[in-house]
Design a protein around this motif. Structure first.
Motif: not given
Length: 531
Positions: A242-248, A276-287
């Motif tokens: 999962r890529i997190v893009q906060p746009a700060i 929906e129908a997708r597994p939860r992320p195993s790795h979350i990446v912040w910038p």
């Protein structure tokens, strides 16, 4: 076309300077976000014709004879770099009160320095100049060497290397695996300069034939390489990123009053349920530098991260790391990637080793601070460089090559001895540059690193463009510039490589040698014809 070529060759004074600057600036349309690579068929023939008329007086000595050629290349380079990296000035306007005075140095001064490499290239080419195809080979070899030198001189700044301009789509990126970006630059200049031969009617058939053959081989290898990758399997079937893009906004990033809001936004985006129908992320990446504070100043932050993470999840985030200078050592700050497990424990880290001059540190710092100068990223007094590079171990049996911000533009920093189970991990904060071409150009260079190494690349950018890129340079998931959000994607496959860094360096040298030998014998033949 002969009339146009003759007019450009005979131009002088201000008109000649204007033509050179415009030809260089026009070449930027081949770069992201425009990707109109055909424009190089105009820019480089114009440069060749300008150099045809750039000979100094015969009695002026070597330097005097080369001065017009150097000036032609320098003006061409000035147009290219001003039009290509003007957006660097946007970083100075984040704190306009402190840095607006430096705007001319970023927008004009840095391009003027970088243009010296192109001036040197055209002067070097002029030493082996001839009437026909040989001069095209000389110019191509000289540009390849100039771009190679730009990759390491004064710590290096290989941004918008000319070879990038011929790779607007993954189909046309694959050859970089064989030649490297610097070898590609030499071949690009050869191919796009070839139409100049039509305007002077010497070597046109051979030159255009060779250029067409190279272009067909370039596209053909792209098709072959991509078809080879299509059967690849995911690196690890249970790895969902999962890529997190906060746009700060950059002006709010280190505002004390904004810290809680920013941290809460990062946690909330990370905790969103999967589609929906997708597994939860195993790795979350912040910038890059996503945490808006030092962990030592906010001891509860790791507990809140642990509360957000579900069992088995891992957070990878950019942050500022602080060393307190115990034992008499000075205090130091590092631009760092942390790996944090579901219990809130830091289980891995990597510091940025290749810092941005004037952005993250001051060269000759003690001397420059006497004049009131400071790094643009002065929040913590500037950064120190990490003293080692290595793979970053991630849960799930993965290892990542850490690339913080512009480290991704240096091919040698992406190289690993054994890429099995590895990925390229690029965290960055392109919010400094706003809604400009800069983030698009940065993304393109990240794509090329994935192709060179045949590793997937995971990229989290504060303001965009965040993306997951497969080993063929294809974007399999992304968020556009300026948008806040997340996306989940299965980690793409790596692939077996035909060539490593050493092979590409050898091939680059071989390309340069062939071009130089061709130019030398063409020059020798011209002299014998005159005798």
């Amino acid at each position: 076309m002969e009339r146009i070529a003759e007019s450009i060759m005979l131009s002088w004074g201000g008109k000649r300077i204007l033509v050179a600057v415009l030809a260089g600036a026009l070449a930027v349309l081949a770069l992201p976000p425009f990707n109109f690579f055909a424009v190089l068929f105009v820019s480089f023939p114009v440069l060749v014709w300008l150099l045809d008329g750039a000979s100094g007086p015969a009695d002026a000595g070597v330097l005097g004879r080369l001065r017009p050629a150097f000036a032609t290349g320098w003006w061409f380079g000035l147009g290219y770099f001003v039009a290509g990296i003007w957006w660097l000035g946007n970083a100075l306007l984040v704190d306009a009160e402190g840095f607006a005075w430096a705007l001319p140095f970023a927008v004009l001064g840095l391009p003027a320095v970088l243009a010296l490499f192109y001036g040197a290239a055209t002067a070097l080419a002029r030493l082996l100049w001839s009437d026909g195809l040989g001069r095209i080979a000389a110019l191509a070899a000289a540009f390849g060497l100039a771009e190679w030198a730009r990759g390491f001189v004064l710590t290096g700044f290989p941004w918008n290397v000319i070879g990038t301009a011929a790779m607007p789509a993954p189909l046309m990126m694959q050859s970089v695996e064989l030649t490297g970006i610097f070898g590609m630059s030499a071949l690009v200049v050869f191919v796009f300069s070839a139409p100049a031969l039509v305007g002077t009617r010497r070597g046109a058939v051979a030159g255009m034939g060779a250029a067409l053959l190279l272009l067909v081989a370039h596209v053909g290898y792209g098709w072959f390489a991509l078809s080879r990758l299509d059967a690849a399997q995911p690196v690890a079937p249970d790895v969902v990123v999962r890529i997190v893009q906060p746009a700060i906004d950059q002006s709010a990033k280190w505002d004390v009053a904004e810290r809680e809001r920013i941290f809460s936004q990062l946690l909330a985006l990370s905790a969103l349920p999967p589609p929906e129908a997708r597994p939860r992320p195993s790795h979350i990446v912040w910038p890059e530098t996503a945490l808006p504070f030092l962990l030592t100043e906010n001891p509860g932050a790791l507990s809140r991260i642990a509360d957000m993470l579900q069992v088995g999840q891992t957070l990878v985030t950019g942050a500022v790391r602080f060393e307190d200078g115990s034992g008499g050592a000075p205090e130091r700050y590092y631009n760092t990637i942390y790996v944090i497990d579901d219990e809130g424990q830091i289980i891995g880290s990597a510091d940025k080793a290749h810092l941005v001059p004037f952005g993250e540190y001051l060269p000759f710092e003690a001397w420059m601070r006497r004049f009131g100068l400071a790094p643009v990223a002065e929040t913590f007094g500037g950064f120190s460089a990490g003293d080692r590079r290595g793979l970053l171990a991630l849960p799930g049996g993965l290892s990542a090559v850490p690339l913080i911000c512009y480290e991704v533009i240096f091919p040698e920093l992406s190289e690993v001895a054994d890429g099995r189970g590895a990925l390229l991990l690029n965290v960055t904060n392109d919010a400094w540059y706003g809604m400009t071409p800069g983030p698009y150009q940065h993304l393109r260079q990240a794509q090329l690193r994935a192709v060179e190494t045949r590793l997937p690349l995971v990229r989290a950018a504060n303001n965009g463009i965040s993306a997951v890129i497969d080993a063929g340079g294809r974007i399999v998931g992304s968020l556009p510039l300026g948008e806040s959000g997340v996306f989940d994607v299965d980690l793409p496959a790596g692939a077996d490589r035909f060539w490593n860094m050493g092979n590409r360096q050898f091939n680059f040298g071989l390309i340069i040698a062939i071009l130089v030998i061709s130019a030398f014998f063409a020059r020798k033949g011209k002299r014998q014809g005159l005798d």
